[in-house]
Write a protein that holds these residues in place. Structure first.
Motif, mmCIF file in Angstrom:
data_model
loop_
_atom_site.group_PDB
_atom_site.id
_atom_site.type_symbol
_atom_site.label_atom_id
_atom_site.label_comp_id
_atom_site.label_asym_id
_atom_site.label_seq_id
_atom_site.Cartn_x
_atom_site.Cartn_y
_atom_site.Cartn_z
ATOM 1 N N ARG A 112 0.845 -1.209 0.000
ATOM 2 C CA ARG A 112 0.000 0.000 0.000
ATOM 3 C C ARG A 112 0.871 1.247 0.000
ATOM 4 O O ARG A 112 0.601 2.199 -0.737
ATOM 5 C CB ARG A 112 -0.920 0.010 1.227
ATOM 6 C CG ARG A 112 -1.997 -1.036 1.198
ATOM 7 C CD ARG A 112 -2.811 -0.999 2.476
ATOM 8 N NE ARG A 112 -3.764 -2.098 2.525
ATOM 9 C CZ ARG A 112 -4.693 -2.221 3.451
ATOM 10 N NH1 ARG A 112 -4.828 -1.323 4.412
ATOM 11 N NH2 ARG A 112 -5.525 -3.251 3.421
ATOM 12 N N ALA A 113 1.909 1.246 0.821
ATOM 13 C CA ALA A 113 2.816 2.398 0.877
ATOM 14 C C ALA A 113 3.518 2.595 -0.463
ATOM 15 O O ALA A 113 3.661 3.730 -0.937
ATOM 16 C CB ALA A 113 3.832 2.218 2.004
ATOM 17 N N LEU A 155 4.073 5.577 -5.573
ATOM 18 C CA LEU A 155 4.111 5.591 -7.034
ATOM 19 C C LEU A 155 3.038 6.509 -7.620
ATOM 20 O O LEU A 155 3.301 7.255 -8.566
ATOM 21 C CB LEU A 155 3.949 4.168 -7.581
ATOM 22 C CG LEU A 155 5.126 3.233 -7.295
ATOM 23 C CD1 LEU A 155 4.754 1.797 -7.649
ATOM 24 C CD2 LEU A 155 6.372 3.689 -8.035
ATOM 25 N N LEU A 156 1.845 6.472 -7.059
ATOM 26 C CA LEU A 156 0.774 7.349 -7.555
ATOM 27 C C LEU A 156 1.104 8.814 -7.300
ATOM 28 O O LEU A 156 0.849 9.676 -8.159
ATOM 29 C CB LEU A 156 -0.563 6.959 -6.918
ATOM 30 C CG LEU A 156 -1.119 5.602 -7.367
ATOM 31 C CD1 LEU A 156 -2.328 5.212 -6.523
ATOM 32 C CD2 LEU A 156 -1.469 5.612 -8.848
ATOM 33 N N LEU A 157 1.664 9.110 -6.136
ATOM 34 C CA LEU A 157 2.079 10.487 -5.851
ATOM 35 C C LEU A 157 3.198 10.925 -6.797
ATOM 36 O O LEU A 157 3.240 12.080 -7.238
ATOM 37 C CB LEU A 157 2.513 10.626 -4.395
ATOM 38 C CG LEU A 157 1.407 10.498 -3.347
ATOM 39 C CD1 LEU A 157 1.993 10.512 -1.943
ATOM 40 C CD2 LEU A 157 0.356 11.585 -3.511
ATOM 41 N N LYS A 158 4.089 10.010 -7.130
ATOM 42 C CA LYS A 158 5.178 10.315 -8.063
ATOM 43 C C LYS A 158 4.621 10.659 -9.444
ATOM 44 O O LYS A 158 5.059 11.625 -10.076
ATOM 45 C CB LYS A 158 6.127 9.117 -8.155
ATOM 46 C CG LYS A 158 7.338 9.361 -9.014
ATOM 47 C CD LYS A 158 8.262 8.148 -8.954
ATOM 48 C CE LYS A 158 9.527 8.389 -9.756
ATOM 49 N NZ LYS A 158 10.439 7.238 -9.651
ATOM 50 N N ILE A 159 3.638 9.893 -9.898
ATOM 51 C CA ILE A 159 3.004 10.169 -11.183
ATOM 52 C C ILE A 159 2.343 11.537 -11.171
ATOM 53 O O ILE A 159 2.403 12.288 -12.144
ATOM 54 C CB ILE A 159 1.954 9.084 -11.528
ATOM 55 C CG1 ILE A 159 2.644 7.763 -11.859
ATOM 56 C CG2 ILE A 159 1.068 9.523 -12.700
ATOM 57 C CD1 ILE A 159 1.699 6.585 -11.963
ATOM 58 N N GLU A 160 1.722 11.851 -10.041
ATOM 59 C CA GLU A 160 1.006 13.133 -9.913
ATOM 60 C C GLU A 160 1.975 14.302 -9.706
ATOM 61 O O GLU A 160 1.572 15.456 -9.777
ATOM 62 C CB GLU A 160 0.033 13.041 -8.728
ATOM 63 C CG GLU A 160 -1.046 14.078 -8.749
ATOM 64 C CD GLU A 160 -2.049 13.895 -7.633
ATOM 65 O OE1 GLU A 160 -2.660 14.895 -7.230
ATOM 66 O OE2 GLU A 160 -2.237 12.758 -7.151
ATOM 67 N N GLN A 217 3.654 14.922 -6.848
ATOM 68 C CA GLN A 217 3.571 15.430 -5.482
ATOM 69 C C GLN A 217 4.760 14.951 -4.662
ATOM 70 O O GLN A 217 5.340 13.904 -4.955
ATOM 71 C CB GLN A 217 2.282 14.941 -4.804
ATOM 72 C CG GLN A 217 1.043 15.591 -5.332
ATOM 73 C CD GLN A 217 -0.164 15.246 -4.472
ATOM 74 O OE1 GLN A 217 -0.044 14.864 -3.319
ATOM 75 N NE2 GLN A 217 -1.340 15.395 -5.039
ATOM 76 N N PRO A 218 5.079 15.707 -3.612
ATOM 77 C CA PRO A 218 6.148 15.252 -2.713
ATOM 78 C C PRO A 218 5.788 13.911 -2.085
ATOM 79 O O PRO A 218 4.623 13.609 -1.875
ATOM 80 C CB PRO A 218 6.195 16.348 -1.636
ATOM 81 C CG PRO A 218 5.479 17.518 -2.202
ATOM 82 C CD PRO A 218 4.513 16.973 -3.232
ATOM 83 N N GLY A 219 6.788 13.138 -1.781
ATOM 84 C CA GLY A 219 6.565 11.826 -1.194
ATOM 85 C C GLY A 219 6.467 10.734 -2.244
ATOM 86 O O GLY A 219 6.365 9.572 -1.939
ATOM 87 N N GLY A 220 6.448 11.153 -3.508
ATOM 88 C CA GLY A 220 6.328 10.178 -4.583
ATOM 89 C C GLY A 220 7.623 9.938 -5.274
ATOM 90 O O GLY A 220 8.625 10.482 -5.065
#
Length: 139
Positions: free
Chosen positions: A123-124, A129-134, A136-139
């Protein structure tokens, strides 16, 4: 082996569709739809926000959000109040806050079911990965 991007995109869309269908179906038990609950959630996160800000937060056009907000006002879930200049501010009513909180309980249950096949590290990783695509920080 390279991943076919159209298959990847469809898999993301299918997971989202399944989640949205389950949320919409189960939110009916608290007197809401997914679109209404999402709008209540946005207003709850940003009391006093304008329709433009709330439309962006809910991934809707201003016109679509305005129509939805009008229904929420008619149902006694949201108040619209004059703000600075021509700005109209949105606030939850006590009933809107009750529906929002009841919706959180439903959403937590639905999302737990949607992601039950993944371990906590998976889940983490998915979130990262989704945050990275978007972007956003943390991705």
């Amino acid at each position: 082996m390279a991943v076919e991007l159209q298959i990847l995109g469809r898999a993301v869309k299918a997971a989202q569709y399944r989640q949205h269908r389950a949320l919409d179906s189960r939110l009916a038990s608290v007197g809401s739809t997914l679109a209404q609950w999402d709008a209540l959630r946005a207003v709850g996160r940003a009391p006093g926000a304008s329709a433009r800000e709330l439309a962006a937060a809910t991934f809707q056009s201003e016109q679509a959000f305005g129509t939805l907000a009008g229904r929420l006002v008619a149902q006694g879930l949201v108040d619209r109040r004059p703000g600075h200049g021509r700005r109209i501010e949105h606030h939850l009513t006590p009933e809107g806050n009750r529906v929002l909180k009841a919706g959180h309980v439903v959403a937590d249950s639905v999302l737990e079911e949607c992601f039950e096949g993944l371990t906590e590290p998976e889940r983490a990783a998915l979130l990262g990965l989704l945050l990275k695509i978007e972007g956003q920080p943390g991705g």
